[in-house]
Scaffold this motif. Structure first.
Motif, PDB file in Angstrom:
ATOM      1  N   ARG A  19       2.698   2.193  -3.863  1.00 42.65           N
ATOM      2  CA  ARG A  19       1.860   2.586  -4.568  1.00 42.65           C
ATOM      3  C   ARG A  19       0.785   3.728  -3.890  1.00 42.65           C
ATOM      4  O   ARG A  19       0.675   4.781  -4.684  1.00 42.65           O
ATOM      5  CB  ARG A  19      -0.165   1.874  -4.321  1.00 42.65           C
ATOM      6  N   ASP A  20       0.189   4.213  -2.679  1.00 39.84           N
ATOM      7  CA  ASP A  20       0.350   5.380  -2.209  1.00 39.84           C
ATOM      8  C   ASP A  20       1.188   6.312  -2.571  1.00 39.84           C
ATOM      9  O   ASP A  20       1.253   7.355  -3.160  1.00 39.84           O
ATOM     10  CB  ASP A  20       0.101   5.298  -0.840  1.00 39.84           C
ATOM     11  N   GLN A  21       2.864   6.110  -2.965  1.00 36.95           N
ATOM     12  CA  GLN A  21       3.521   6.870  -3.152  1.00 36.95           C
ATOM     13  C   GLN A  21       3.718   7.327  -4.729  1.00 36.95           C
ATOM     14  O   GLN A  21       4.044   8.292  -5.145  1.00 36.95           O
ATOM     15  CB  GLN A  21       4.945   6.387  -2.380  1.00 36.95           C
ATOM     16  N   ASP A  50       0.675  -1.561  -0.069  1.00 34.03           N
ATOM     17  CA  ASP A  50       0.006  -0.118   0.052  1.00 34.03           C
ATOM     18  C   ASP A  50       1.071   1.413   0.142  1.00 34.03           C
ATOM     19  O   ASP A  50       0.410   2.536  -0.431  1.00 34.03           O
ATOM     20  CB  ASP A  50      -0.641  -0.102   1.189  1.00 34.03           C
ATOM     21  N   TRP A  51       1.651   1.288   0.685  1.00 29.66           N
ATOM     22  CA  TRP A  51       2.638   2.263   1.306  1.00 29.66           C
ATOM     23  C   TRP A  51       3.565   2.874  -0.275  1.00 29.66           C
ATOM     24  O   TRP A  51       3.528   3.988  -0.916  1.00 29.66           O
ATOM     25  CB  TRP A  51       3.825   2.234   2.130  1.00 29.66           C
ATOM     26  N   GLU A 106       0.606   9.242  -5.299  1.00 31.40           N
ATOM     27  CA  GLU A 106       1.589  10.860  -4.625  1.00 31.40           C
ATOM     28  C   GLU A 106       2.465  11.613  -5.993  1.00 31.40           C
ATOM     29  O   GLU A 106       2.814  12.747  -5.614  1.00 31.40           O
ATOM     30  CB  GLU A 106       2.405  11.024  -3.196  1.00 31.40           C
TER      31      GLU A 106
END
Length: 303
Positions: free
Chosen positions: A284-286, A281-282, A289
């Motif tokens: 993908r989130d970055q 998840d982290w 972003e």
């Protein structure tokens, strides 16, 4: 200008959530890639997860892709295999279906079975007899060292070997050396690796790049500006996209395009077949972003 130029991204392969092949989703991927401004498309590459596909799935994907693209852009079909007879068979099949170009790596299987220089030459020469233009992929994944003298000899002597995708360590230096020896025999000097060394490679003589399909439309201006003689505009465009390219190259791999296209409504699932893990998840989130400010087509295509 070389006959082959521009941005020719790799098509991700769409799967359903249960892991089955999603041909409808893969067709939408191709449409999205054309809308991104792709100058050509490559299927069944490593970033297409070709190492996780059965022979029958390869056949179905190739047939669908050739028919669906229908000549809108040139289509490259990857045919790499350790066995020369299989590579030649795949080349013949691609030609019969209507593919424009085939791409192949040097013969290798695992860490220790690697074709010699002579065997690599012979495999490419046999595929050349099929009569389709060939793109040689010089990538670290094979573990095969392809020297500049060998590549130059192959370029001079194998008529259908028209394109070279160089993505080994020191790509720009290798491109410069290769073009110094065999420029007249190379119709398409390309780089790869998501374009992470694109500016250096363009300066070295590359006329094309094979990126992923994540932000194709945002990377394309780098190549277009450079080939039009505006190096500063190319540099500015490159600086704009480089953080996203770096994150994809170093953290995500081929999963970036699938996650982006899922978020953009191009495909319904970002499923990766075992043993490939899902993107954390982290990570993908970055990724989002970094790419959302770029407003790439893939992130909004299906909405």
């Amino acid at each position: 200008m070389k006959p082959y130029s521009g941005i020719w991204p790799v098509a991700p392969t769409a799967f359903n959530d249960d892991g089955t092949l999603d041909l409808e989703g893969s067709a939408r991927v191709l449409d999205c890639m054309i809308d991104q401004g792709s100058d050509g498309i490559c299927i069944l590459a490593n970033y297409s997860e070709q190492f996780l596909l059965s022979d029958s799935e390869r056949y179905d994907l190739t047939k669908m892709s050739v028919e669906h693209v229908a000549g809108r852009v040139p289509l490259i079909v990857t045919i790499s295999h350790f066995a020369t007879d299989i590579v030649v068979g795949r080349a013949n099949e691609a030609k019969q279906m209507g593919a424009d170009i085939v791409m192949m790596m040097a013969p290798y299987h695992g860490a220790l079975l690697k074709g010699t220089a002579e065997q690599t030459y012979e495999q490419f020469a046999k595929v050349g007899e099929v009569g389709l233009p060939i793109m040689l992929q010089d990538a670290p994944l094979s573990g095969v060292e392809l020297s500049v003298p060998l590549l130059a000899k192959m370029a001079r002597e194998i008529e259908m070997l028209k394109l070279f995708k160089i993505e080994s360590v020191g790509t720009a230096a290798k491109l410069r050396a290769l073009l110094a020896e065999a420029d007249a025999h190379i119709d398409g000097p390309f780089d790869g690796e998501e374009g992470i060394t694109l500016m250096a490679d363009l300066d070295a003589g590359a006329t094309g790049t094979m990126t992923s399909a994540t932000i194709t439309d945002q990377i394309k201006p780098v190549v277009a500006h450079f080939l039009n003689g505006d190096r500063q505009a190319a540099l500015d465009a490159y600086a704009r996209v480089l953080p996203a390219i770096n994150h994809e190259n170093r953290q995500c791999g081929f999963r970036a395009a699938k996650e982006t296209m899922k978020a953009g409504g191009v495909i319904h699932s970002a499923f990766c077949r075992h043993p490939i893990p899902a993107l954390p998840d982290w990570t993908r989130d970055q990724l989002f972003e970094l790419i959302r400010p770029l407003d790439p087509i893939a992130l909004r295509w299906g909405h």
